[in-house]
Design an enzyme around this catalytic site. Sequence first.
Site, PDB file in Angstrom:
ATOM      1  N   HIS A 292     -31.662-106.482  -4.234  1.00  0.00           N
ATOM      2  CA  HIS A 292     -31.159-106.948  -2.942  1.00  0.00           C
ATOM      3  C   HIS A 292     -30.311-105.826  -2.346  1.00  0.00           C
ATOM      4  CE1 HIS A 292     -29.762-110.204  -0.151  1.00  0.00           C
ATOM      5  NE2 HIS A 292     -28.733-109.376  -0.032  1.00  0.00           N
ATOM      6  N   HIS A 335     -20.246-111.246  -5.671  1.00  0.00           N
ATOM      7  CA  HIS A 335     -19.621-110.046  -5.117  1.00  0.00           C
ATOM      8  C   HIS A 335     -18.100-110.180  -5.089  1.00  0.00           C
ATOM      9  CE1 HIS A 335     -19.532-107.032  -1.471  1.00  0.00           C
ATOM     10  NE2 HIS A 335     -19.426-106.404  -2.623  1.00  0.00           N
ATOM     11  N   GLU A 341     -14.569-110.055   4.501  1.00  0.00           N
ATOM     12  CA  GLU A 341     -15.833-110.530   5.070  1.00  0.00           C
ATOM     13  C   GLU A 341     -15.618-111.852   5.790  1.00  0.00           C
ATOM     14  OE1 GLU A 341     -19.003-110.677   2.233  1.00  0.00           O
ATOM     15  OE2 GLU A 341     -18.386-108.845   1.204  1.00  0.00           O
ATOM     16  N   TYR A 350     -27.618-120.680   6.621  1.00  0.00           N
ATOM     17  CA  TYR A 350     -27.456-119.416   5.913  1.00  0.00           C
ATOM     18  C   TYR A 350     -28.086-119.525   4.534  1.00  0.00           C
ATOM     19  CZ  TYR A 350     -25.223-115.371   3.724  1.00  0.00           C
ATOM     20  OH  TYR A 350     -24.999-114.199   3.064  1.00  0.00           O
ATOM     21  N   HIS A 365     -14.005-114.448   3.183  1.00  0.00           N
ATOM     22  CA  HIS A 365     -13.846-114.019   1.802  1.00  0.00           C
ATOM     23  C   HIS A 365     -13.019-112.739   1.845  1.00  0.00           C
ATOM     24  CE1 HIS A 365     -17.818-116.344   1.261  1.00  0.00           C
ATOM     25  NE2 HIS A 365     -16.805-117.128   0.953  1.00  0.00           N
ATOM     26  N   HIS A 371     -17.133-114.228  -4.313  1.00  0.00           N
ATOM     27  CA  HIS A 371     -17.969-115.096  -3.496  1.00  0.00           C
ATOM     28  C   HIS A 371     -19.430-114.841  -3.855  1.00  0.00           C
ATOM     29  CE1 HIS A 371     -17.318-111.308  -1.304  1.00  0.00           C
ATOM     30  NE2 HIS A 371     -18.557-111.451  -0.853  1.00  0.00           N
TER      31      HIS A 371
END
Length: 443
Positions: A292, A335, A341, A350, A365, A371
């Site tokens: 990703h 992460h 963020e 989402y 976040h 998160h």
Amino acid sequence: MAGLKYMSGFGNEFASEDSRCPGSLPEGQNNPQVCPYGLYAEQLSGSAFTCPRSTNKRSWLYRILPSVRHKPFTPMSCGDLTESWNEVEPDPNQLLWKPFNIPKSSEKKVDFISGLHTVCGAGDSKSRNGIAIHMFTCNTSMIDKCFQNADGDFLIVPQQGEILITTEFGKMMVEPNEICVIQQGMRFSVDVFRETRGYILEVFGVHFELPDLGPIGANGLANPRDFQTPVAWYEDRTVATGYTIVNKYQGKLFSCQQDFSPFNVVAWHGNYTPYKYNLENFMVLNCVAFDHADPSIFTVLTAKSTRPGVAIADFVIFPPRWGVANHTFRPPYYHRNCMSEFMGLIKGHYEAKEEGFQPGGASLHSIMTPHGPDVDCFEKNSTAVLKPERVAEGTMAFMFESSFSMAVTKWGLDTCHRLDKSYYKCWEALKSHFNPNWKPSSK
């Protein structure tokens, strides 16, 4: 809105004159002794005079009356607009807001200015280094009133309801799934047509620019030709009852009166302008082999800091695209980040949180706060058959990412009453899949 015209390009040297006054742009100079049609010449500087040419921003406006003709500014109520980052104690938790309430027009008339609410931010407009994130929720148009932000640039993201923005440079219709940028010092007024909501990213001291493409090459992401700048339009209108100029200065609001419309610019030229962009025009890049990719590949605009590669703020989107990565957990990874963020949702669902995160809501976040996908997303995508599939179809989520450690306001944590205090529970059911006896499969 039918009839509105735009010029194409990002940061171009534009020139425009209202067709009602042909020849209103002076020829061969900026500031003639007498301007065509008896206009006043006024320069709007968006950078220091001595900035390098590549970053020098200014426009010349040819107007019926200069903007200096007004009564003195006096303080006015700021409502929920603030730059006070210490009014509540810091909160490092994951934060999720349900869709922010829009006031009912039948109960209270709220225009764009009175509907501004600061959610979070950091830094200082006085030192011209920082960021603020606001929501706007309104239900009525600004009448004989305009707004000027002396502190920084507004990147406006409508979420519900289109907005007609009249500026000194002309008019722009901005609909959900489009954005616009009103740069520092530009006066504008907002007309709405129903109950309206959206997000604003404000940056102090710098301007938004296109991200560098590096090895991507000459084309990709947000292409310059897809940005649109309005053409000149003016009104020669006297307002006997008084026209109100609202000025955001050093984090506070001030107002003054004048007896004419500020949208009296007959012609203009320069490279310091408002502009808009349709997010559907974004040329999406994605991983086509495995893993990703980092969300920076979805950056539309960036406001750079003095540190190479580190942004005061990035505007990032998560548009519809193909997911084809093999041997890969395709949704966003778990992460912890040295950046803050803030996410919003214009429409749809989402991919990492299909429940809870709703259009018109938001999440934050903070720096180094963990998160990632909720339990349903993790379990589903850990066992999914990997085949080419459309991702985020009918959806547009976005992120304001910043190197600043942002503080949440009292309105954001308390007064808005939209904070979902059960947000942490979406990860509570994550369970251990650790198997100490696991062996690699034989090939």
